[in-house]
Design a protein around this motif. Structure first.
Motif, PDB file in Angstrom:
ATOM      1  N   VAL A  37     -51.261  56.960   1.263  1.00 61.24           N
ATOM      2  CA  VAL A  37     -50.278  57.852   0.647  1.00 61.24           C
ATOM      3  C   VAL A  37     -49.401  56.986  -0.250  1.00 61.24           C
ATOM      4  O   VAL A  37     -48.804  56.008   0.218  1.00 61.24           O
ATOM      5  CB  VAL A  37     -49.405  58.569   1.701  1.00 61.24           C
ATOM      6  N   ALA A  38     -49.380  57.294  -1.540  1.00 55.91           N
ATOM      7  CA  ALA A  38     -48.523  56.574  -2.496  1.00 55.91           C
ATOM      8  C   ALA A  38     -47.329  57.453  -2.806  1.00 55.91           C
ATOM      9  O   ALA A  38     -47.468  58.674  -2.944  1.00 55.91           O
ATOM     10  CB  ALA A  38     -49.310  56.283  -3.775  1.00 55.91           C
ATOM     11  N   ALA A  39     -46.142  56.853  -2.906  1.00 56.47           N
ATOM     12  CA  ALA A  39     -44.951  57.655  -3.192  1.00 56.47           C
ATOM     13  C   ALA A  39     -43.887  56.836  -3.914  1.00 56.47           C
ATOM     14  O   ALA A  39     -43.810  55.616  -3.749  1.00 56.47           O
ATOM     15  CB  ALA A  39     -44.367  58.222  -1.898  1.00 56.47           C
ATOM     16  N   ILE A  40     -43.100  57.529  -4.706  1.00 57.59           N
ATOM     17  CA  ILE A  40     -41.894  56.952  -5.304  1.00 57.59           C
ATOM     18  C   ILE A  40     -40.703  57.576  -4.591  1.00 57.59           C
ATOM     19  O   ILE A  40     -40.655  58.803  -4.396  1.00 57.59           O
ATOM     20  CB  ILE A  40     -41.832  57.218  -6.817  1.00 57.59           C
ATOM     21  N   LEU A  41     -39.781  56.723  -4.164  1.00 57.70           N
ATOM     22  CA  LEU A  41     -38.640  57.150  -3.349  1.00 57.70           C
ATOM     23  C   LEU A  41     -37.341  56.859  -4.081  1.00 57.70           C
ATOM     24  O   LEU A  41     -37.214  55.825  -4.737  1.00 57.70           O
ATOM     25  CB  LEU A  41     -38.641  56.390  -2.018  1.00 57.70           C
ATOM     26  N   GLU A  42     -36.378  57.751  -3.893  1.00 60.12           N
ATOM     27  CA  GLU A  42     -35.084  57.604  -4.562  1.00 60.12           C
ATOM     28  C   GLU A  42     -33.962  57.529  -3.529  1.00 60.12           C
ATOM     29  O   GLU A  42     -33.921  58.328  -2.581  1.00 60.12           O
ATOM     30  CB  GLU A  42     -34.860  58.805  -5.478  1.00 60.12           C
ATOM     31  N   LYS A  43     -33.099  56.581  -3.735  1.00 60.09           N
ATOM     32  CA  LYS A  43     -31.900  56.414  -2.876  1.00 60.09           C
ATOM     33  C   LYS A  43     -31.061  55.336  -3.548  1.00 60.09           C
ATOM     34  O   LYS A  43     -31.616  54.459  -4.214  1.00 60.09           O
ATOM     35  CB  LYS A  43     -32.327  55.934  -1.480  1.00 60.09           C
ATOM     36  N   GLU A  44     -29.770  55.371  -3.368  1.00 58.62           N
ATOM     37  CA  GLU A  44     -28.949  54.265  -3.849  1.00 58.62           C
ATOM     38  C   GLU A  44     -29.451  52.968  -3.203  1.00 58.62           C
ATOM     39  O   GLU A  44     -29.752  52.952  -2.008  1.00 58.62           O
ATOM     40  CB  GLU A  44     -27.495  54.531  -3.430  1.00 58.62           C
ATOM     41  N   ASN A  45     -29.592  51.914  -3.973  1.00 60.47           N
ATOM     42  CA  ASN A  45     -30.041  50.612  -3.435  1.00 60.47           C
ATOM     43  C   ASN A  45     -31.444  50.706  -2.806  1.00 60.47           C
ATOM     44  O   ASN A  45     -31.729  50.094  -1.766  1.00 60.47           O
ATOM     45  CB  ASN A  45     -29.026  50.102  -2.401  1.00 60.47           C
ATOM     46  N   ALA A  46     -32.314  51.492  -3.446  1.00 62.63           N
ATOM     47  CA  ALA A  46     -33.600  51.864  -2.835  1.00 62.63           C
ATOM     48  C   ALA A  46     -34.472  50.677  -2.433  1.00 62.63           C
ATOM     49  O   ALA A  46     -35.017  50.656  -1.324  1.00 62.63           O
ATOM     50  CB  ALA A  46     -34.366  52.774  -3.793  1.00 62.63           C
ATOM     51  N   VAL A  47     -34.634  49.697  -3.326  1.00 65.74           N
ATOM     52  CA  VAL A  47     -35.576  48.600  -3.047  1.00 65.74           C
ATOM     53  C   VAL A  47     -35.155  47.841  -1.795  1.00 65.74           C
ATOM     54  O   VAL A  47     -35.940  47.667  -0.852  1.00 65.74           O
ATOM     55  CB  VAL A  47     -35.698  47.652  -4.263  1.00 65.74           C
ATOM     56  N   GLU A  48     -33.899  47.420  -1.784  1.00 64.40           N
ATOM     57  CA  GLU A  48     -33.407  46.603  -0.663  1.00 64.40           C
ATOM     58  C   GLU A  48     -33.359  47.421   0.633  1.00 64.40           C
ATOM     59  O   GLU A  48     -33.792  46.950   1.695  1.00 64.40           O
ATOM     60  CB  GLU A  48     -32.007  46.106  -1.029  1.00 64.40           C
ATOM     61  N   ASP A  49     -32.872  48.652   0.554  1.00 65.69           N
ATOM     62  CA  ASP A  49     -32.764  49.473   1.767  1.00 65.69           C
ATOM     63  C   ASP A  49     -34.143  49.813   2.334  1.00 65.69           C
ATOM     64  O   ASP A  49     -34.321  49.879   3.556  1.00 65.69           O
ATOM     65  CB  ASP A  49     -31.999  50.770   1.474  1.00 65.69           C
ATOM     66  N   PHE A  50     -35.128  50.013   1.445  1.00 62.88           N
ATOM     67  CA  PHE A  50     -36.461  50.340   1.956  1.00 62.88           C
ATOM     68  C   PHE A  50     -37.110  49.121   2.610  1.00 62.88           C
ATOM     69  O   PHE A  50     -37.781  49.250   3.635  1.00 62.88           O
ATOM     70  CB  PHE A  50     -37.350  50.920   0.847  1.00 62.88           C
ATOM     71  N   ARG A  51     -36.897  47.928   2.029  1.00 60.03           N
ATOM     72  CA  ARG A  51     -37.422  46.701   2.664  1.00 60.03           C
ATOM     73  C   ARG A  51     -36.806  46.532   4.061  1.00 60.03           C
ATOM     74  O   ARG A  51     -37.483  46.100   4.994  1.00 60.03           O
ATOM     75  CB  ARG A  51     -37.119  45.474   1.798  1.00 60.03           C
ATOM     76  N   ALA A  52     -35.532  46.872   4.194  1.00 62.41           N
ATOM     77  CA  ALA A  52     -34.887  46.786   5.516  1.00 62.41           C
ATOM     78  C   ALA A  52     -35.509  47.809   6.476  1.00 62.41           C
ATOM     79  O   ALA A  52     -35.746  47.504   7.650  1.00 62.41           O
ATOM     80  CB  ALA A  52     -33.391  47.020   5.382  1.00 62.41           C
ATOM     81  N   LEU A  53     -35.796  49.001   5.966  1.00 65.18           N
ATOM     82  CA  LEU A  53     -36.381  50.054   6.811  1.00 65.18           C
ATOM     83  C   LEU A  53     -37.789  49.686   7.279  1.00 65.18           C
ATOM     84  O   LEU A  53     -38.176  50.006   8.407  1.00 65.18           O
ATOM     85  CB  LEU A  53     -36.420  51.379   6.034  1.00 65.18           C
ATOM     86  N   ILE A  54     -38.589  49.016   6.434  1.00 68.48           N
ATOM     87  CA  ILE A  54     -39.965  48.701   6.844  1.00 68.48           C
ATOM     88  C   ILE A  54     -40.030  47.471   7.738  1.00 68.48           C
ATOM     89  O   ILE A  54     -40.889  47.371   8.581  1.00 68.48           O
ATOM     90  CB  ILE A  54     -40.960  48.608   5.657  1.00 68.48           C
ATOM     91  N   GLY A  55     -39.118  46.512   7.572  1.00 73.94           N
ATOM     92  CA  GLY A  55     -39.118  45.319   8.417  1.00 73.94           C
ATOM     93  C   GLY A  55     -40.008  44.211   7.885  1.00 73.94           C
ATOM     94  O   GLY A  55     -40.638  44.342   6.839  1.00 73.94           O
ATOM     95  N   ALA A  56     -40.070  43.117   8.633  1.00 78.41           N
ATOM     96  CA  ALA A  56     -40.778  41.902   8.195  1.00 78.41           C
ATOM     97  C   ALA A  56     -42.271  42.162   8.001  1.00 78.41           C
ATOM     98  O   ALA A  56     -42.853  43.037   8.646  1.00 78.41           O
ATOM     99  CB  ALA A  56     -40.570  40.796   9.215  1.00 78.41           C
ATOM    100  N   THR A  57     -42.891  41.367   7.112  1.00 80.01           N
ATOM    101  CA  THR A  57     -44.326  41.481   6.813  1.00 80.01           C
ATOM    102  C   THR A  57     -45.153  41.452   8.093  1.00 80.01           C
ATOM    103  O   THR A  57     -46.086  42.248   8.260  1.00 80.01           O
ATOM    104  CB  THR A  57     -44.758  40.324   5.887  1.00 80.01           C
ATOM    105  N   ASN A  58     -44.824  40.507   8.993  1.00 78.68           N
ATOM    106  CA  ASN A  58     -45.514  40.416  10.275  1.00 78.68           C
ATOM    107  C   ASN A  58     -44.779  41.294  11.298  1.00 78.68           C
ATOM    108  O   ASN A  58     -43.635  41.018  11.628  1.00 78.68           O
ATOM    109  CB  ASN A  58     -45.527  38.957  10.747  1.00 78.68           C
TER     110      ASN A  58
END
Ligand code: ATP
Ligand code: MG
Length: 139
Positions: A73-94
């Motif tokens: 599933v591919a998606a574009i997401l919108e939120k203030e500070n989206a890139v950084e906040d989404f990386r925090a939501l997904i967590g570390a690569t491992n």
């Protein structure tokens, strides 16, 4: 694309394991608005192009085989500070290193099959979004 957007993929492992609904719910509950979305599959060549930045890495072959083996599933997401906040939501690569409550901690298998992708910069979010979506598919 404006800088309050990021790009994500729910990867083949999470699709195979039936986690699409739970992951989308968590994304929505975290304040992200979906402005583009599709269920699709990358060819091997498309996966090589998408992840070209990693082509010298030892895991490149494994990565592109994995990313093209089934639907995503591919998606574009919108939120203030989206890139950084989404990386925090997904967590570390491992997922073994990912914080409790993150998407990778909850749904990833291991470092190579880690459930979701998240863009690492505004610039890459725009490039990756355009890779998957035409302008008229983005709302
Ligand atoms: P993504 O770009 O998918 O959001 P990321 O930014 O956390 O992940 P990258 O360093 O960009 O991590 O690596 C891209 C992807 O390559 C990882 O998500 C994972 O699927 C795979 N990968 C990264 N490191 C390894 C590794 N050491 N062994 C196997 N696969 C790896
Ligand atoms: Mg990355």
């Amino acid at each position: 694309m404006s800088t309050n957007r990021t790009f994500t993929m729910i990867k083949p492992d999470a699709v195979e394991n039936g986690h699409i609904g739970a992951i989308l719910e968590k994304i929505a509950a975290s304040g992200f608005k979906i402005v583009a979305m599709k269920y699709t599959q990358l060819s091997l060549r498309e996966a090589q192009e998408f992840y070209a930045i990693h082509k010298e890495r030892p895991f490149f072959g494994e990565l592109v085989e994995f990313m093209s083996r089934g639907p995503i599933v591919a998606a574009i997401l919108e939120k203030e500070n989206a890139v950084e906040d989404f990386r925090a939501l997904i967590g570390a690569t491992n997922p073994a290193d990912a914080a409790e409550g993150t998407i990778r901690k909850m749904f990833a298998t291991d470092i190579s099959e880690n459930a979701v992708h998240g863009s690492d910069s505004d610039e890459n979010a725009a490039i990756e979004g355009s890779f998957h979506f035409a302008g008229r598919e983005v709302y």
